[in-house]
Design an enzyme around this catalytic site. Structure first.
Site, short mmCIF file in Angstrom:
data_model
loop_
_atom_site.label_atom_id
_atom_site.label_comp_id
_atom_site.label_asym_id
_atom_site.label_seq_id
_atom_site.Cartn_x
_atom_site.Cartn_y
_atom_site.Cartn_z
N ARG A 1 0.88 -1.18 0.00
CA ARG A 1 0.00 0.00 0.00
C ARG A 1 0.91 1.22 0.00
O ARG A 1 1.70 1.40 0.93
CB ARG A 1 -0.90 -0.01 1.23
CG ARG A 1 -1.54 1.34 1.50
CD ARG A 1 -2.65 1.28 2.50
NE ARG A 1 -3.81 0.62 1.93
CZ ARG A 1 -5.03 0.64 2.47
NH1 ARG A 1 -5.23 1.28 3.60
NH2 ARG A 1 -6.04 0.03 1.90
N HIS B 1 -7.29 1.01 -6.48
CA HIS B 1 -7.45 0.10 -5.33
C HIS B 1 -8.12 -1.19 -5.85
O HIS B 1 -9.29 -1.45 -5.57
CB HIS B 1 -8.32 0.79 -4.28
CG HIS B 1 -8.26 0.16 -2.91
ND1 HIS B 1 -7.51 -0.96 -2.62
CD2 HIS B 1 -8.89 0.51 -1.75
CE1 HIS B 1 -7.67 -1.27 -1.34
NE2 HIS B 1 -8.50 -0.40 -0.80
N GLN C 1 -9.98 -3.72 -3.53
CA GLN C 1 -11.30 -3.20 -3.17
C GLN C 1 -12.28 -3.45 -4.33
O GLN C 1 -13.42 -3.85 -4.13
CB GLN C 1 -11.18 -1.71 -2.87
CG GLN C 1 -12.47 -1.08 -2.39
CD GLN C 1 -12.85 -1.57 -1.00
OE1 GLN C 1 -12.06 -1.51 -0.09
NE2 GLN C 1 -14.06 -2.07 -0.85
N ASP D 1 -17.32 7.25 -0.99
CA ASP D 1 -16.05 7.09 -0.26
C ASP D 1 -15.71 8.47 0.32
O ASP D 1 -16.34 9.48 0.00
CB ASP D 1 -14.95 6.60 -1.23
CG ASP D 1 -13.61 6.34 -0.55
OD1 ASP D 1 -13.58 6.21 0.70
OD2 ASP D 1 -12.59 6.27 -1.26
N CYS E 1 -16.31 1.77 0.78
CA CYS E 1 -15.14 0.91 1.00
C CYS E 1 -14.67 0.95 2.45
O CYS E 1 -13.98 0.05 2.89
CB CYS E 1 -14.01 1.34 0.07
SG CYS E 1 -13.47 3.02 0.36
N ARG F 1 -13.74 -8.36 1.35
CA ARG F 1 -12.33 -8.11 1.04
C ARG F 1 -11.54 -9.41 1.24
O ARG F 1 -10.68 -9.76 0.44
CB ARG F 1 -11.76 -7.01 1.97
CG ARG F 1 -12.27 -5.61 1.67
CD ARG F 1 -11.76 -5.08 0.34
NE ARG F 1 -10.31 -5.10 0.25
CZ ARG F 1 -9.49 -4.19 0.76
NH1 ARG F 1 -9.99 -3.13 1.35
NH2 ARG F 1 -8.18 -4.28 0.62
N1 CP Z 1 -11.14 -0.20 2.39
C1 CP Z 1 -9.86 -0.28 2.82
O1 CP Z 1 -8.92 -0.48 2.04
O2 CP Z 1 -9.71 -0.16 4.16
P1 CP Z 1 -8.33 0.02 4.95
O3 CP Z 1 -7.77 1.36 4.55
O4 CP Z 1 -8.70 -0.03 6.39
O5 CP Z 1 -7.40 -1.09 4.54
N1 NVA Z 2 -9.95 6.76 -1.06
C1 NVA Z 2 -9.55 6.29 0.25
C2 NVA Z 2 -9.72 4.82 0.34
C3 NVA Z 2 -9.35 4.22 1.67
C4 NVA Z 2 -9.48 2.73 1.69
C5 NVA Z 2 -8.13 6.69 0.52
O1 NVA Z 2 -7.29 6.56 -0.38
O2 NVA Z 2 -7.85 7.18 1.62
#
Ligand code: CP
Ligand code: NVA
Length: 306
Positions: A103, A130, A133, A225, A265, A293
């Site tokens: 990530r 993502h 997701q 989101d 999400c 997930r």
């Molecule tokens: N939706 C998602 O990716 O959640 P986290 O940021 O908690 O991993």
């Molecule tokens: N769009 C959000 C998604 C988190 C899972 C972010 O990038 O913070």
């Protein structure tokens, strides 16, 4: 040759459908008492430049269910690109583990990891997309509505990483994806152009509007989101001025199909992009979505690391 999982744009529609079918099967098997050790003895290295609840825990438990293990590396531990070059991190981790999930902020880091890793690399969110997701979202819609083709998903809010993956995955599988965003926060041509091409091939559609009410009319799914993604914290005050008309509240939900489902999400900012009433109400699919997930990622892990 090793395969990576970096963007749903890279997968053929049949490959995405294959992941969904595998996820459905793995979920049913797990519900019957447990999965077979498809990844017995294998390990996943997880690199995090940003916080996470779902991604971290669903990958870790997913590996556990498949007979493997996972190692979590926090930002301070490895200093990706700071303490050590991204390429060297990929080369070294490849000697210890059978797959890498990362990530990151810049999407280029995922590409760089994949270039230098000898083991599959999975994108666990970048500033651009993502895809994990995205597969879980498609799985949730498929389960709740029984199909994806012809389903209308109205995404209301910021054109961010999550929307990118919904646009790619939805358009590949014949969905109609309508994005309602403030004009200055609309999806970029770099995302829309391929998504429209995928939709033309699958019989789906991709539309963009500034009007959330028009977007949800006739929608089967309403998706939202956060208005401020990780890394955009300095813009939060400004975004709070722009986005309130895009809140998913009971009134907006009442303008969609009566049986429409609401997705997010997570993490949610209750009272901003979504109200408590909707999050906790009868249309909400958000916690089943969060669970998915794990099931979707087990299919991804099995497809890459078996
Ligand atoms: N939706 C998602 O990716 O959640 P986290 O940021 O908690 O991993
Ligand atoms: N769009 C959000 C998604 C988190 C899972 C972010 O990038 O913070």
């Amino acid at each position: 040759m090793k395969k990576d999982f970096i963007s749903l744009a890279d997968l053929a529609p049949a490959e995405i459908q294959g992941l969904l079918d595998e996820a459905v099967a793995l979920k049913a098997e797990w519900q019957r008492g447990g999965n077979k050790p498809l990844l017995g003895g294998k390990a996943l290295g997880m690199i995090f430049q940003k916080p996470s609840l779902r991604t971290r825990v669903s990958f870790e438990m997913g590996m556990h269910h498949l007979g493997g293990s996972a190692i979590c590396l926090s930002p301070d531990e490895i200093g990706l690109g700071k303490r050590e070059s991204v390429a060297d991190v990929a080369r070294v981790l490849s000697r210890y583990v059978d797959g890498i999930m990362a990530r990151v902020f810049a999407h280029s880091l995922i590409l760089e990891l994949a270039r230098h890793s000898a083991v599959p690399v999975i994108n666990g969110l970048s500033d651009y997309n993502h895809p994990c997701q995205g597969v879980a979202d498609l799985l949730t819609i498929y389960e709740k509505l029984g199909s994806l083709k012809g389903v209308t998903l109205a995404y209301v809010g910021d054109a961010n990483n999550v929307l990118t993956s919904l646009l790619f995955g939805g358009s590949k599988l014949g969905m109609r994806v309508v994005a309602a965003t403030p004009p200055d926060y609309a999806p970029s041509p770099e995302v829309l152009e391929p998504a429209r091409r995928f939709a033309a091939e699958s019989g789906g559609a991709v539309e963009v509007t500034a009007d959330p009410h028009a977007a949800v009319r006739g929608a089967d799914v309403i998706y939202t989101d956060t208005w401020t993604s990780m890394g955009q914290e300095a813009e939060r005050e400004q975004r709070l001025q722009v986005f309130p008309p895009y809140q998913v509240n009971a009134r907006l939900v009442s303008e969609a199909k009566p049986e429409a489902i609401v997705m997010h999400c997570l993490p949610a900012h209750r009272g901003e992009e979504i109200t408590d009433e909707v999050m906790d109400g009868p249309h909400s699919a958000v916690f089943d979505q969060a669970e998915n997930r794990m099931h979707a990622q087990k299919a991804v892990l099995a497809s890459l690391m078996r």
